[in-house]
Design an enzyme around this catalytic site. Structure first.
Site, mmCIF file in Angstrom:
data_model
loop_
_atom_site.group_PDB
_atom_site.id
_atom_site.type_symbol
_atom_site.label_atom_id
_atom_site.label_comp_id
_atom_site.label_asym_id
_atom_site.label_seq_id
_atom_site.Cartn_x
_atom_site.Cartn_y
_atom_site.Cartn_z
ATOM 1 C CB SER A 233 -0.952 -0.058 1.201
ATOM 2 O OG SER A 233 -1.988 0.863 1.067
ATOM 3 C CG ASP A 461 -6.372 -3.037 -3.588
ATOM 4 O OD1 ASP A 461 -6.983 -2.259 -2.825
ATOM 5 O OD2 ASP A 461 -5.210 -3.423 -3.377
ATOM 6 C CG HIS A 490 -5.431 -2.830 0.532
ATOM 7 N ND1 HIS A 490 -4.990 -2.260 -0.640
ATOM 8 C CD2 HIS A 490 -4.707 -2.249 1.520
ATOM 9 C CE1 HIS A 490 -4.054 -1.369 -0.373
ATOM 10 N NE2 HIS A 490 -3.861 -1.352 0.931
#
Length: 521
Positions: A233, A461, A490
């Site tokens: 991320s 995602d 995610h």
């Protein structure tokens, strides 16, 4: 995130759907300005650090039941780095590290440094909770976590106290009236004032570029010629920024749940709003397939989505009780729903939380999801997740949206997400009134001369939409390669998909880069 970092990755800040605010930064500036920033000499070149003094760790969180490796195998250390990297001999701050050693010392490659997401996510406590998920990589790497500057145990940014945080996170973040808008703006302004009062000295020095230079000092302290890195991320943004500034020191790097650093805060939030709305639809379809007995929220995906919208709308005027005695407000309910969409593994908990809200008029489980997302601990204290997220985000961009910008953008946000769009639009005010102007230097990630970098994108995602993986691969240039997972949630590696894990292991353990266009799932 069964560990809430796997689920959450990008952190929500403030009320409701500030999942987006975990990645706000400016689209302003020019290529020339970026070049001016990145042509400066790397301050870390002039700073020197000694080898870490590894000691038994203290104060770690209780590990999950049956966690492996045991905490007795972890060692912790403190690394002293310049507060201001342009003044390497000036004031120092401490960066906290944690390490668990490779199991196959004979074939050890080096250290594998993790950033699990954020900005504002810690690495010390998180690695103790999730190291077992990376057991295959631990065979040949020491697994190393760190709290980035301003985060957790590393010169933490401090803002509001627990009571103020409770009020801030519970307040209406999709205001409908002038009084609600005034209350929202007052709450944000009070939070910013506290940040400046408690942490003003740190705020100019907590941006991603500073963390990049810290990364290189950590690499040197660990004794590695090249940085082997696993970023998730926000960690993909940090890794890309490192590759841009230290391309000759990039070793094997995995960037999972990729961020597009070329778009501005408003566009980023719009795309995330659409991503979470799509994820809610996918959740709704899966829920409806279970039948009315298990999912009394609707007969198909769209009807479940409408039910969720109605549940959250009712919370605007009728909060729900919880076992803790706190009330579930609309903003906390929205945050809880978003938290449950970060991982397909969390969908059953989200479904139960919504059923509890409808059938039992009980907001306990939705509040637990929201608290985990917001960094609220069982004793009522908060981690500094929200403070660090805001400080780093605002240091990394020049965007300073105001109420007029929000009102102008509200129709677009509502079209992108009827359920989450309004709160995400108001979250654009995160950096309004921030005492540090910020800059766009961290947005530069091009690294055409770097060693191969593996970028991973998940088509389902919600927080880092799949198109961002294409964008980051393109911006890195050179030998960057995209690996695709057709999945939900995610990130990709932590879904447990065997194909993704095999590709990552082949690359990190043996240097074998997947062929361009490789798709799993």
């Amino acid at each position: 995130m069964s560990r809430f970092w796997v689920i959450v990755g990008i952190i929500t800040v403030g009320a409701a759907a500030v999942a987006a605010s975990g990645l706000y930064y400016s689209a302003g500036g020019t290529r020339a300005r970026q070049a001016a920033f990145t042509s400066l000499p790397s301050p870390a070149e002039a700073a020197t650090v000694g080898a870490p003094d590894w000691k038994r760790c203290a104060g770690l969180p209780k590990p999950p039941r049956g966690a492996s490796p045991p905490q007795s195998q972890f060692r912790c250390a403190t690394l002293s780095v310049p507060l201001d990297h342009s003044r390497p001999s000036g004031e120092k701050i401490d960066i906290e590290l944690i390490r668990v050693p490779a199991t196959d010392r004979r074939h050890r490659i080096g250290s594998l440094l993790f950033n699990f997401g954020g900005p504002g996510g810690d690495g010390v406590d998180t690695l103790t909770q999730v190291a077992g998920q990376y057991a295959a990589l631990r065979a040949r790497y020491d697994l190393v976590g760190f709290d980035p500057r301003g985060v957790g145990r590393s010169a933490p940014v401090r803002c509001a106290g627990a009571r103020q945080m409770d009020r801030l996170l519970a307040q209406d973040d999709s205001p409908d009236t002038a009084a609600e808008r005034a209350a929202y703006l007052h709450g944000r302004a009070a939070f910013v004032k506290e940040c400046e009062a408690r942490s003003g000295r740190l705020l100019p020095h907590v941006g991603t570029v500073n963390a990049v230079h810290d990364l290189d000092l950590i690499r040197a302290a660990l004794g590695d010629d090249r940085l082997h890195y696993f970023g998730i991320s926000y960690g993909t943004w940090l890794g890309g920024a490192y590759a841009h500034r230290y391309p000759h020191r990039v070793g094997r790097a995995v960037l999972d749940g990729a961020v597009d650093t070329t778009i501005g805060g408003a566009d980023l939030a719009l795309q995330q709003a659409a991503g979470f709305q799509r994820a809610l639809g996918d959740f709704g379809t899966a829920c409806a397939r279970l039948g009315r007995r298990s999912c009394p929220l609707g007969s198909d995906g769209p009807s479940v989505v409408r039910s969720v919208g109605r549940i959250l709308d009712r919370l605007d005027t009728r909060t729900l009780p919880t076992i803790s005695g706190r009330r579930l407000t609309q903003s906390l309910g929205t945050t809880g729903v978003i938290a449950g969409l970060y991982s397909r593994d969390a969908w059953p908990y989200l479904a139960q939380a919504l059923v509890d809200a409808v059938k039992r008029h009980d907001g306990t489980l939705l509040l637990l999801l929201a608290d985990a997302q917001n960094g609220r601990q069982e004793n009522g204290a908060y981690t500094n997740l929200t403070a660090a997220n805001t400080a780093i985000t605002c240091a990394d961009g020049t965007d300073r949206h105001g109420p007029a910008d929000v009102r102008r953008l509200l129709p677009a946000f509502h079209r992108a997400s009827p359920v989450f769009g309004t709160s995400m639009a108001w979250a654009l005010l995160q950096c309004s009134g921030w005492p540090v102007p910020g800059d766009d230097a961290a947005r530069a990630v091009s690294a055409p001369s770097a060693a191969p970098v593996l970028v991973i994108g998940n088509t389902g995602d919600p927080a880092t939409p799949y198109r961002w993986a294409h964008a980051l691969t393109r911006e890195l240039g050179g030998r960057a390669t995209l690996l695709t997972l057709k999945g939900e949630g995610h990130g990709a590696y932590d879904t447990g998909d065997r194909c993704v894990r095999a590709a990552v292991h082949a690359y990190l353990l043996h240097g074998t880069v997947p062929r361009a266009g490789t798709t799993c799932g």
